[in-house]
Design an enzyme around this catalytic site. Structure first.
Site, mmCIF file in Angstrom:
data_model
loop_
_atom_site.group_PDB
_atom_site.id
_atom_site.type_symbol
_atom_site.label_atom_id
_atom_site.label_comp_id
_atom_site.label_asym_id
_atom_site.label_seq_id
_atom_site.Cartn_x
_atom_site.Cartn_y
_atom_site.Cartn_z
ATOM 1 C CB CYS A 63 -0.993 -0.026 1.156
ATOM 2 S SG CYS A 63 -2.321 1.189 0.980
ATOM 3 C CG HIS A 119 -3.208 -3.266 3.691
ATOM 4 N ND1 HIS A 119 -2.337 -2.767 4.638
ATOM 5 C CD2 HIS A 119 -3.678 -2.192 3.015
ATOM 6 C CE1 HIS A 119 -2.293 -1.444 4.553
ATOM 7 N NE2 HIS A 119 -3.102 -1.080 3.568
ATOM 8 C CD GLU A 140 -1.132 -5.723 6.288
ATOM 9 O OE1 GLU A 140 -1.383 -4.553 6.631
ATOM 10 O OE2 GLU A 140 -0.799 -6.036 5.119
#
Length: 198
Positions: free
Chosen positions: A100, A177, A179
């Protein structure tokens, strides 16, 4: 073995204090997807060269905007530090992954153009050579055009660039993202970077 990861910068509102922070999801992500590596959070007060000998790769995490897009003290500090990381990774062929804001930083470093965007909060579809994928999205600025050293790997429906790589180095940028939830719906790009780390 460690993978360095840059942190979000926060300003504590109740009294003036700058803080470094990582989302808890990163711990789970390392546990599930980056064995046997451990995250080494990078402090902005320690020269990156002190970390470099211990790292097999680096992740520039999300959070904050680029100073060129939203000028402020935190973004300026982060831009300066992450620019040094990018320069080191280029010079020493250390695998680098931008997530990002990290992808925006890498794109900006290589003279790409960015612009404000709409409908990039929540989820949206991206197109890669392998097909269409649904990814999460949490950014207000997107990559419009890439600098000459970078190559597009995925685009959004509005033609903004969602993922890219350096043409000669193990440097990748991903606008979603990895994660977070729906972060690895498209995992091939992350796996290519990880192969370079290993």
């Amino acid at each position: 073995m460690f993978i360095g990861i840059s942190q979000r910068l926060l300003l504590n509102e109740s009294y003036y204090e700058l803080r470094e922070a990582l989302a808890l999801e990163w711990g789970e992500f390392f546990k599930e997807n980056l064995k046997p590596f451990l995250p080494l959070p990078l402090s902005y007060e320690i020269d990156f060269k002190a970390y470099a000998p211990y790292l097999k790769g680096v992740i520039l995490s999300g959070g904050n905007d680029l100073n060129a897009l939203n000028p402020n003290e935190l973004s300026l500090k982060r831009d300066a530090y992450e620019s040094k990381i990018i320069a080191h990774c280029l010079k020493n062929d250390l695998p680098l992954l931008g997530i990002c804001r990290g992808a925006q930083m890498i794109a900006w470093y290589f003279k790409s153009s960015l612009k404000p965007c709409q409908n990039h909060i929540g989820t949206h579809s991206i197109l890669t050579k392998k097909g269409v994928f649904e990814v999460n999205s949490f950014h207000n600025f997107c990559i419009e055009n890439l600098g000459e050293n970078l190559k597009s790997l995925a685009v959004a429906e509005d033609k903004s660039i969602e993922a890219f790589k350096h043409k000669k180095r193990q440097i990748y940028g991903i606008m979603w993202h990895i994660e977070r939830e729906k972060g690895l719906g498209e995992s091939a790009i992350f796996k290519k970077w990880l192969k370079g780390v290993k």
